[in-house]
Scaffold this active site. Structure first.
Site, PDB file in Angstrom:
ATOM      1  N   ASP A 209       0.862  -1.182   0.000  1.00 20.05           N
ATOM      2  CA  ASP A 209       0.000   0.000   0.000  1.00 20.05           C
ATOM      3  C   ASP A 209       0.894   1.226   0.000  1.00 20.05           C
ATOM      4  OD1 ASP A 209      -2.882   1.115   2.009  1.00 20.05           O
ATOM      5  OD2 ASP A 209      -1.825   2.018   0.304  1.00 20.05           O
ATOM      6  N   ARG A 211       0.085   4.327  -0.780  1.00 20.27           N
ATOM      7  CA  ARG A 211      -0.660   5.587  -0.868  1.00 20.27           C
ATOM      8  C   ARG A 211      -0.123   6.675   0.050  1.00 20.27           C
ATOM      9  NH1 ARG A 211      -6.550   3.629   0.399  1.00 20.27           N
ATOM     10  NH2 ARG A 211      -5.337   2.071   1.520  1.00 20.27           N
TER      11      ARG A 211
HETATM   12  N1  GTP Z   1      -4.220  -3.307  -5.258  1.00 21.87           N
HETATM   13  C1  GTP Z   1      -5.462  -3.586  -4.793  1.00 21.87           C
HETATM   14  N2  GTP Z   1      -6.247  -2.550  -4.415  1.00 21.87           N
HETATM   15  C2  GTP Z   1      -7.479  -2.860  -3.951  1.00 21.87           C
HETATM   16  C3  GTP Z   1      -7.983  -4.172  -3.862  1.00 21.87           C
HETATM   17  N3  GTP Z   1      -9.257  -4.101  -3.382  1.00 21.87           N
HETATM   18  C4  GTP Z   1      -9.524  -2.780  -3.170  1.00 21.87           C
HETATM   19  N4  GTP Z   1      -8.443  -2.050  -3.517  1.00 21.87           N
HETATM   20  C5  GTP Z   1      -8.208  -0.623  -3.413  1.00 21.87           C
HETATM   21  O1  GTP Z   1      -8.062  -0.345  -2.036  1.00 21.87           O
HETATM   22  C6  GTP Z   1      -8.400   0.996  -1.819  1.00 21.87           C
HETATM   23  C7  GTP Z   1      -9.403   1.015  -0.668  1.00 21.87           C
HETATM   24  O2  GTP Z   1      -9.237   2.245  -0.068  1.00 21.87           O
HETATM   25  P1  GTP Z   1     -10.300   2.890   0.951  1.00 21.87           P
HETATM   26  O3  GTP Z   1     -11.680   2.434   0.576  1.00 21.87           O
HETATM   27  O4  GTP Z   1      -9.998   4.349   0.972  1.00 21.87           O
HETATM   28  O5  GTP Z   1     -10.052   2.286   2.338  1.00 21.87           O
HETATM   29  P2  GTP Z   1      -8.965   1.490   3.112  1.00 21.87           P
HETATM   30  O6  GTP Z   1      -7.606   1.962   2.833  1.00 21.87           O
HETATM   31  O7  GTP Z   1      -9.254   0.078   2.829  1.00 21.87           O
HETATM   32  O8  GTP Z   1      -9.277   1.831   4.621  1.00 21.87           O
HETATM   33  P3  GTP Z   1     -10.663   2.236   5.311  1.00 21.87           P
HETATM   34  O9  GTP Z   1     -10.646   3.727   5.390  1.00 21.87           O
HETATM   35  O10 GTP Z   1     -10.653   1.556   6.624  1.00 21.87           O
HETATM   36  O11 GTP Z   1     -11.771   1.739   4.411  1.00 21.87           O
HETATM   37  C8  GTP Z   1      -8.982   1.540  -3.132  1.00 21.87           C
HETATM   38  O12 GTP Z   1      -7.972   2.253  -3.832  1.00 21.87           O
HETATM   39  C9  GTP Z   1      -9.323   0.261  -3.881  1.00 21.87           C
HETATM   40  O13 GTP Z   1      -9.255   0.422  -5.299  1.00 21.87           O
HETATM   41  C10 GTP Z   1      -7.122  -5.223  -4.270  1.00 21.87           C
HETATM   42  O14 GTP Z   1      -7.454  -6.417  -4.173  1.00 21.87           O
HETATM   43  N5  GTP Z   1      -5.877  -4.887  -4.715  1.00 21.87           N
END
Ligand code: GTP
Ligand code: ZN
Length: 304
Positions: A209, A211
């Site tokens: 991650d 980000r």
């Molecule tokens: N690389 C990848 N990204 C994913 C996957 N599933 C979801 N995502 C990404 O994960 C990110 C989810 O981010 P948010 O919904 O902001 O939340 P979070 O970081 O999970 O944390 P919370 O605030 O607790 O929801 C988004 O950019 C989605 O596109 C996956 O299997 N692989």
């Protein structure tokens, strides 16, 4: 010129345009589109409350007309045919004030007080979860729920105190935890081959991650927000979202998957359970889980 610590650390953001969006859920929201000095993406702020004002949008610009201001969305109150002055809404008796440099002078009558604890979600874009009905993740559920929580006084099912119509969803174009949609689709195939969401990123030579939420922080500061109640389970977001004294996280509001608390509701699939399990076990997400984790705890025990 030596930049202050804030300038060195925080990206510079500028609100380019704001427009009222009547929603199917009831309240109008105000969609703000931002440019920034870090990437060429159009990050957004979905703002609940006409009086939460972007300082960069409302700052007066040399040579612009009142019409120019209304067209970019730098107006107070409501637009209506024939309105000529962006800074005064005669019908609602609202008038904005500005200092010599053209910066907005805030007052409680026209502008939300940023010292109020404001309900906030910093949300990364997820096309599959938000648009393609995906049951691989809970992003779409979280996005919808954040809007409902900001709009309501209290969430009936959980008792969580809502935003009573004031709050912001900062919508960061960080698809795939920053790796983009094409790489995320490859990650999904790797997951169907047995990898988890962290392993898949790493197999594709990406960080689990990577980000950076600092653009979101700058957007909130531009909106005059100071004290936030952050809707998240992600410890990294909590860590990165605060920037005292400009921005303080006064409360973390958990986002427990709806399916876990309301039988038959929310997203229920083996994929999303696996996704959530990985977020808990390998990314340290702050979720108390009824999941059968592979860690030391007995299946079904609540993790503290
Ligand atoms: N690389 C990848 N990204 C994913 C996957 N599933 C979801 N995502 C990404 O994960 C990110 C989810 O981010 P948010 O919904 O902001 O939340 P979070 O970081 O999970 O944390 P919370 O605030 O607790 O929801 C988004 O950019 C989605 O596109 C996956 O299997 N692989
Ligand atoms: Zn998602």
């Amino acid at each position: 010129m030596v930049q202050s610590e804030e300038e060195v650390i925080l990206p510079k953001v500028r609100c380019v345009a704001r427009a009222r969006i009547p929603t199917t859920q009831g309240p109008d929201i105000f969609l703000h589109l931002y440019s920034n000095d870090r990437d060429n993406k159009e990050h957004l702020a979905i703002v609940f409350g006409e009086d939460i004002r972007s300082r960069s949008l409302f700052r007066r610009r040399n040579g612009e007309s009142q019409q120019d201001r209304m067209i970019r969305g730098a107006y107070v109150g409501k637009l209506y045919p024939g309105r000529v002055d962006a800074d005064i809404d005669d019908r609602q008796g609202l008038a904005l004030q500005f200092d010599q440099a053209g910066n907005l002078i805030t007052d409680n009558q026209t502008t939300w007080n940023g010292e109020n604890d404001t309900l906030i979600r910093v949300h990364s874009e997820c096309y599959t979860g938000e648009t393609a009905w995906s049951a691989r993740c809970d992003c779409g559920e979280q996005f919808d729920r954040a809007g409902k929580l900001i709009a309501c006084e209290r969430e009936a099912s959980t008792g969580i105190v809502g935003g009573s119509g004031h709050g912001v969803i900062v919508y960061l174009r960080q698809e795939g935890r920053g790796i983009g949609l094409s790489e995320k689709l490859k990650a999904y195939n790797l997951q169907d081959l047995g990898a988890d969401t962290v392993q898949a990123n790493i197999l594709l030579k990406h960080p689990a991650d990577g980000r950076d939420f600092s653009i979101g922080k700058s957007i909130l500061i531009d909106l005059g927000i100071r004290n936030i109640r952050l809707l998240t389970n992600n410890p990294e977001k909590i860590e990165q979202a605060s920037h005292p004294p400009l921005l303080n996280c006064v409360e973390r509001v958990p986002m427990v998957p709806i399916h876990w608390t309301q039988e038959g509701e929310g997203i229920h699939s083996k994929e999303v359970e696996g996704y959530l399990r990985t977020k808990i076990e390998r990314m340290g997400h702050l979720l108390q889980s009824p999941l059968n984790l592979h860690s030391a705890t007995q299946p079904g025990n609540v993790l503290v």
